[in-house]
Design an enzyme around this catalytic site. Structure first.
Site, PDB file in Angstrom:
ATOM      1  N   HIS A   1      65.882 -28.811   3.761  1.00  0.00           N
ATOM      2  CA  HIS A   1      66.366 -29.653   2.658  1.00  0.00           C
ATOM      3  C   HIS A   1      67.478 -28.909   1.899  1.00  0.00           C
ATOM      4  CE1 HIS A   1      61.924 -30.792   2.837  1.00  0.00           C
ATOM      5  NE2 HIS A   1      62.547 -31.886   3.248  1.00  0.00           N
TER       6      HIS A   1
ATOM      7  N   CYS B   1      58.411 -41.352   9.794  1.00  0.00           N
ATOM      8  CA  CYS B   1      59.822 -41.797   9.809  1.00  0.00           C
ATOM      9  C   CYS B   1      60.039 -42.937   8.833  1.00  0.00           C
ATOM     10  CB  CYS B   1      60.239 -42.380  11.153  1.00  0.00           C
ATOM     11  SG  CYS B   1      60.489 -41.251  12.474  1.00  0.00           S
TER      12      CYS B   1
HETATM   13  N1  MSP Z   1      63.935 -39.933   2.357  1.00  0.00           N
HETATM   14  C1  MSP Z   1      64.674 -39.933   3.568  1.00  0.00           C
HETATM   15  C2  MSP Z   1      66.162 -40.000   3.272  1.00  0.00           C
HETATM   16  C3  MSP Z   1      66.589 -41.198   2.469  1.00  0.00           C
HETATM   17  S1  MSP Z   1      68.295 -41.142   2.118  1.00  0.00           S
HETATM   18  C4  MSP Z   1      68.636 -42.619   1.467  1.00  0.00           C
HETATM   19  C5  MSP Z   1      64.368 -38.662   4.355  1.00  0.00           C
HETATM   20  N2  MSP Z   1      63.893 -37.633   3.661  1.00  0.00           N
HETATM   21  S2  MSP Z   1      63.458 -36.206   4.273  1.00  0.00           S
HETATM   22  O1  MSP Z   1      63.003 -35.448   3.138  1.00  0.00           O
HETATM   23  O2  MSP Z   1      62.534 -36.383   5.348  1.00  0.00           O
HETATM   24  O3  MSP Z   1      64.685 -35.544   4.932  1.00  0.00           O
HETATM   25  C6  MSP Z   1      65.956 -35.679   4.433  1.00  0.00           C
HETATM   26  C7  MSP Z   1      66.935 -34.708   5.008  1.00  0.00           C
HETATM   27  O4  MSP Z   1      66.511 -33.352   4.835  1.00  0.00           O
HETATM   28  C8  MSP Z   1      67.283 -34.726   6.478  1.00  0.00           C
HETATM   29  O5  MSP Z   1      68.059 -35.707   6.965  1.00  0.00           O
HETATM   30  C9  MSP Z   1      68.112 -33.481   6.480  1.00  0.00           C
HETATM   31  O6  MSP Z   1      69.300 -33.720   5.820  1.00  0.00           O
HETATM   32  C10 MSP Z   1      67.245 -32.548   5.689  1.00  0.00           C
HETATM   33  N3  MSP Z   1      66.372 -31.808   6.543  1.00  0.00           N
HETATM   34  C11 MSP Z   1      65.014 -31.895   6.611  1.00  0.00           C
HETATM   35  N4  MSP Z   1      64.585 -30.999   7.531  1.00  0.00           N
HETATM   36  C12 MSP Z   1      65.610 -30.351   8.065  1.00  0.00           C
HETATM   37  C13 MSP Z   1      65.777 -29.305   8.969  1.00  0.00           C
HETATM   38  N5  MSP Z   1      64.776 -28.718   9.564  1.00  0.00           N
HETATM   39  N6  MSP Z   1      67.034 -28.885   9.195  1.00  0.00           N
HETATM   40  C14 MSP Z   1      68.122 -29.406   8.560  1.00  0.00           C
HETATM   41  N7  MSP Z   1      67.989 -30.388   7.732  1.00  0.00           N
HETATM   42  C15 MSP Z   1      66.764 -30.904   7.484  1.00  0.00           C
HETATM   43  O7  MSP Z   1      64.592 -38.642   5.545  1.00  0.00           O
END
Ligand code: MSP
Length: 517
Positions: free
Chosen positions: A32, A140
């Protein structure tokens, strides 16, 4: 448009960047932080050019995933979200990430914007009622078709999906195939890098299916304005955050100023939502699609995606304790390319820290300032050699700027560190200590003058990535103003360091790390 004027009387360029809003089922890990840090570095770079910047991040708090996470803890979803959202805010502030807004989807302003947006799409005829029967992956928060599953599991999470039968409202995504293809043909820059654009085009060309945009089986969400028995599908609600934050539906002037967004930074896992669903939703509401959706790869740990269940998550706080804020920031920008997947390794982080920050950057600063204090009375000399370093320093800005234009943070760092390495080599070659010993004070001063002028350029160009060390170096070079208040490209011009500025040696900027244990 804003009436505020830039430093040279021009209306500043407006520049807006967003991160995904993060699910509050989890606390922030380095994945994140990766996206959020990249956005901060990009925004700092643009602020150095005098741009009027809007940097948005926040949290995604509705949907089944959050409802279940809260249930598992025995608390109400909102209470759970309150506890976790603050962890994100704290982490960003610990990493010195400057945001202009932090949006939470449970805020009243967001409910108002989602209702308005939905009503517009509904009134424009792009929503209809039907029955949904299909497969849903809760992690997802997405529906899958049979042929998208891998061994009957979700292709992203490798976990079983749930079958759902429900009366839902549907969004007519199928009507947007041609318009999306036309949009991407007219704006090839709207999805980056290129491989990601091809992926998006391939997906659209396969044919788009309408998707279900409401649920009746859960209550944790934004009710549909025309049928409150339904709550909005979490992705439909979440994407609208980008509009909410810039005044959609309540402040037209503000919205017109900031829409469309310049960069939506996203991980590759959520590219389809941002580059297919979202532009179609915007078109359906009568709004412009984003200027660019930039999808980066995953940060892997031991070759695997981080996840709670695999117990392989790494948290920023733990790395900051060892490497400091700038050490953290440098590693993720310089050593993890923004685009492809990358593997995180602690050992590689130590090696690069010692090589680039302790040795190259830190030693160069100490060496030059020490010599200037000893040989030049702790003042910037009024002479320079104006030799090879000058031409290299002058071309570095152009290279760094080109890299930032491609969101290639690693190359931007490489260009600055090439200049640092060249300065170290120049010192070896010109040996100012020998010139000083031989009594040639003019030649000594000229060599040190070149090095000091270069350090000034390095401080400004490295500031977005390592703001603290760059700021401290700037101060030791005799400035009383702030490095991030400088204006590029002028601030990268040769010879900007004033003769006579008082210089200070100081402690090592990046103490060497010893990890023999
Ligand atoms: N809530 C949705 C996004 C909604 S946007 C309108 C979501 N959230 S999430 O918390 O699961 O992940 C969001 C983002 O966190 C990923 O797309 C990415 O940008 C980042 N990442 C989460 N895990 C990651 C890694 N292991 N590596 C790089 N980025 C990662 O999806």
């Amino acid at each position: 448009m804003t009436s505020s004027r830039g430093h040279n009387g021009q209306v500043p360029n407006r520049f807006s960047v967003t991160t995904p809003i993060y699910y509050v089922n989890d606390v922030p890990h380095i994945g994140h932080a990766y996206t959020t840090l990249a956005g901060d570095v990009l925004c700092r770079w643009r602020r150095l050019h005098g741009d009027d910047v809007h940097y948005l991040t926040g949290t995604d708090e509705h949907g089944l995933k959050i409802q279940r996470a809260a249930e598992a803890q025995g608390v109400a979803p909102k209470e759970w979200a309150d506890r976790t959202a603050v962890r994100f805010e704290q982490t960003w502030s610990e990493l010195q990430i400057r945001t202009d807004d932090f949006i939470r989807t449970t805020e009243p302003r967001h409910y108002a914007a989602v209702s308005k947006f939905l009503q517009a799409v509904y009134d424009n005829g792009y929503i209809y009622k039907g029955t949904y029967e299909g497969l849903y992956c809760v992690p997802c928060e997405a529906y899958y078709a049979d042929d998208e599953l891998v061994d009957d599991n979700c292709p992203i999470h490798d976990r079983p999906v749930e079958s759902v039968v429900e009366e839902n409202y549907f969004f007519k995504l199928s009507e947007f195939e041609d318009r999306l293809l036309e949009h991407y043909a007219a704006h090839p820059e709207a999805v980056a890098p290129d491989a990601r654009r091809n992926e998006v085009l391939g997906f659209i060309r396969q044919g788009l299916r309408d998707f279900s945009m409401s649920r009746t089986s859960i209550t944790w969400g934004v009710p549909l304005p025309w049928d409150p028995a339904h709550v909005t599908y979490v992705w439909f609600d979440a994407l609208v955050n980008y509009c909410t934050a810039v005044g959609y539906g309540v402040d037209d002037e503000r919205f017109d100023k900031w829409w469309p967004v310049d960069y939506h930074l996203v991980g590759k896992d959520i590219l389809r939502f941002h580059a297919v669903y979202w532009p179609a939703m915007l078109m359906a509401a009568g709004l412009e699609p984003p200027r660019c959706v930039f999808a980066h790869g995953w940060l892997l740990v031991g070759g695997e995606k981080m996840s709670k269940t695999k117990l392989n998550q790494i948290f920023p706080h733990d790395l900051i304790a060892d490497f400091g804020i700038d050490g953290y920031r440098y590693h993720f920008m310089a050593d993890q390319r923004f685009g492809p997947d990358g593997d995180f390794s602690y050992e590689a982080m130590v090696t690069r820290y010692n090589a680039d920050l302790a040795n190259n950057f830190g030693n160069l600063a100490s060496r030059v300032l020490n010599m200037a204090v000893n040989y030049c009375d702790a003042r910037v000399p009024d002479v320079c050699e104006n030799g090879t370093l000058r031409s290299l320093a002058e071309s570095t800005y152009t290279d760094v700027a080109a890299a930032y234009d491609r969101l290639d943070f690693a190359s931007a760092c490489t260009s600055v560190w090439d200049l640092i390495r060249a300065t170290n080599a120049y010192i070896e070659d010109r040996a100012p200590w020998a010139l000083n010993k031989a009594g040639d004070s003019a030649a000594t001063a000229a060599v040190i003058g070149d090095c000091l002028q270069t350090l000034r350029v390095v401080a400004v160009l490295a500031a977005p990535v390592i703001p603290n060390a760059a700021g401290e170096l700037w101060r030791r070079l005799g400035h009383s103003d702030a490095v991030d208040g400088q204006r590029l490209p002028e601030a990268a011009a040769w010879g900007g360091l004033a003769a006579g500025n008082p210089l200070e040696k100081g402690d090592p900027l990046f103490p060497r790390l010893d990890v023999s244990d």
